[in-house]
Design an enzyme around this catalytic site. Structure first.
Site, PDB file in Angstrom:
ATOM      1  N   HIS A  49       0.805  -1.221   0.000  1.00 29.33           N
ATOM      2  CA  HIS A  49       0.000   0.000   0.000  1.00 29.33           C
ATOM      3  C   HIS A  49       0.841   1.276   0.000  1.00 29.33           C
ATOM      4  O   HIS A  49       0.282   2.371  -0.044  1.00 29.33           O
ATOM      5  CB  HIS A  49      -0.935   0.021   1.215  1.00 29.33           C
ATOM      6  CG  HIS A  49      -1.976  -1.055   1.180  1.00 29.33           C
ATOM      7  ND1 HIS A  49      -3.035  -1.037   0.307  1.00 29.33           N
ATOM      8  CD2 HIS A  49      -2.111  -2.179   1.919  1.00 29.33           C
ATOM      9  CE1 HIS A  49      -3.794  -2.101   0.507  1.00 29.33           C
ATOM     10  NE2 HIS A  49      -3.252  -2.822   1.463  1.00 29.33           N
ATOM     11  N   ASP A 181     -10.175  -6.919   4.569  1.00 27.24           N
ATOM     12  CA  ASP A 181     -10.366  -7.341   3.184  1.00 27.24           C
ATOM     13  C   ASP A 181     -11.238  -8.590   3.102  1.00 27.24           C
ATOM     14  O   ASP A 181     -12.033  -8.737   2.165  1.00 27.24           O
ATOM     15  CB  ASP A 181      -9.019  -7.595   2.505  1.00 27.24           C
ATOM     16  CG  ASP A 181      -8.402  -6.322   1.958  1.00 27.24           C
ATOM     17  OD1 ASP A 181      -9.096  -5.599   1.222  1.00 27.24           O
ATOM     18  OD2 ASP A 181      -7.245  -6.044   2.260  1.00 27.24           O
TER      19      ASP A 181
END
Length: 272
Positions: A49, A181
């Protein structure tokens, strides 16, 4: 004489007790050094990320090694070259996001392990092998296969739908469960309390999935990593009691932000 700075010890420690780490998003190696001074076991260096360039990632691994904390690098995808380069740089383990198929699970191992366990490319002119200085090639690949950690992420329903087959792939050292997620992959918009935390691990679908992973992974000698959200003793204790043995105690931005909020509320607001 072998340089002990680059000895891998996290796998050995995990066999004795739970280990604790923190995610680093900022790219600041000084934060990693502080984790070592504070007594953390590992640092979760997030290259998925965050815009980690090679130089910055290299410095992060060096910072961890300098203070005796184990560097674990999350690469961007199940890719043999990315995995190998992170380990050659000196990472003690790799975390691989969004592993959804048996083939991707096998790629995680193939990229990280030398034959006969995998198909990792060999070179001793890398930090992990101390550039071949007083470390032979056989010693390097045997030590790497024995101590470097392969940690695929279970953060999609596809992983748990074929959990038995996933865990049957040899060479996996731990599973990193990503509740946020995973919850989103199931389109779970609320938690058991009616809130919107994707990190709910109180009898939520994510909690049920994590418990199933723990029940099937730990008897195989495979560790389980999960985040304590927020990073408190009580939340860490709940995870340990469930069988998690690698606990992520928040991240640098979140913990720094929480400290700033505390300063603002306890001090700054009283002078404005």
């Amino acid at each position: 004489m072998k340089n002990t700075i680059y000895e891998n010890h996290l796998k050995e420690t995990m066999a004795k007790r739970p280990v604790f780490g923190m995610t680093i998003y900022s790219g600041c190696p000084q934060f990693i050094e502080l984790l070592g001074y504070a007594g953390f076991d590992f640092v979760f260096i997030d290259a998925e990320h965050c815009p980690w360039e090679t130089t910055a990632l290299n410095n992060a691994v060096l910072a961890a090694r300098s203070v005796g904390i184990s560097p674990l690098v999350r690469v961007t995808k199940p890719d043999m070259i990315e995995i190998r380069k992170a380990l050659e740089m000196g990472a003690e383990g790799v975390i691989i996001p969004h592993v959804r198929t048996i083939e991707e699970m096998e790629t995680c191992v193939s990229g990280a392990k030398f034959p006969p366990l995998g198909r990792r490319g060999f070179d001793v002119n890398v930090r992990a092998a101390q550039y071949g200085f007083d470390m032979g090639g056989v010693e390097f690949y045997e030590e790497a296969n024995r101590t470097e950690l392969v940690i695929p992420m279970a953060e999609d329903f596809e992983f748990t739908d074929q959990l038995d087959e996933m865990l049957a792939v040899p060479g996996v050292d731990a599973i990193n469960f990503g509740p946020a997620d995973f919850s989103m992959s199931l389109n779970c918009k609320t938690n058991t309390s009616g809130g919107n935390s994707f990190y709910d691990l109180n009898d939520s679908p994510a909690d049920i999935a994590m418990k199933d992973i723990i029940a099937k992974a730990r008897p195989k000698g495979i560790g389980v990593m999960a985040p304590a959200v927020p990073p408190t003793y009580d939340n860490a204790k709940k995870l340990v009691d469930k069988g998690v043995n690698m606990i992520i105690m928040g991240n640098d931005f979140g913990n720094y932000g929480a400290a700033l909020k505390s300063i603002r509320e306890e001090t700054l607001s009283k002078f404005k």
